[in-house]
Every structure is written in structure tokens, then in C-alpha cells.
Design a protein around this motif. Sequence first.
Motif: not given
Length: 167
Positions: A162-167
Motif C-alpha cells: 500500500q505504501m508503494l502504491r501511493v508513491r
Amino acid sequence: MPKSPHRPADAELLHRLRTRQDELLPEISLKAVADRIAKTAGYNFYPNKLRRIEGGETRASDLDYAWVAWAVGASVGQVEEIGRPEAARLLRDIIAKHSATDTTRPSLDPSITPQHIQAELQEKLREIRSMPGITDEERANMEETLLQHLDLVLRTYDQQIQMLRVR
């Protein structure tokens, strides 16, 4: 090292990555990071220096910061985000030059596949359920603990995704 309210963001990033906060992996020691840098970069880097950098007692040069960031697995984007653009540029160069030939991190055993993991889980559950000499309560506790640990690992990776998706 406890979180210091006076620790700069760049020092906090290195500390968080080295101590592997939010991950289910063991902390990397100050000595292991310093040894990895010394071995790869070719210059002495001491654990005490890293301790002072992480503690916010001293500000690392861009080169030192880039090497530490590399050794603890920081991304170029993370280093840029905390306001160290020159260190990020150097980190990009270090990654390009050294990560492809880095042998200090073990590679994944090719026999480990999703099917292998699933079979191992099923085997462990069968073993727990058929284990002689333990009570039903102990059996239930072992099974519950195994499943909770696996669930935690999966939720942790879900958070990382999820953290990588928001980058």
C-alpha cells in the motif's frame, strides 16, 4: 537507541531502516553496517560514527550518508524525500555500481515457491494436529500462534504494498 525528539529526519530514516522498525526482520547491528560499508566502499567506517549520525549528534557528509543509506536498504526516493538530494544522487551511483554484484545478501533459494510454502504450512498444521503427548489446548495454541504469525507477515507486506502504491 530510543527515538530522540531532536533527531533530524535524515538520521531518523537511517535509524528506522537499520533497526527495521515496522518489519519482521532482526535489527542490523551498527557493526554490521559499518563493516559492510568498509568492505564495499574501501574506507574505514566505524560503528561509533554511525551511532552519532543516527543519534543526530553529527551530520553525515553526503558520501557517508549515501553509503549508510545503501547499507541499510534505503531507496533513492526515501533519501530525496528527507531532503538529501546530493546523497540521493550518490546513492543512485552506489546502487548501480555495487548492488548487482553484492554478495552479502543471500539470494532466495529457487526451490522456495508459493506452492512450497503452502505445502510446508499444511505439513506443519498436520504435524501440530497429530502430535502425541500434548493437550488439546496446547495443540490449539500452537496452531493459533502459527496462523497469527503468518497473518502478521501477510498484513505487513500488504502495508508495504500500500505504501508503494501511493508513491
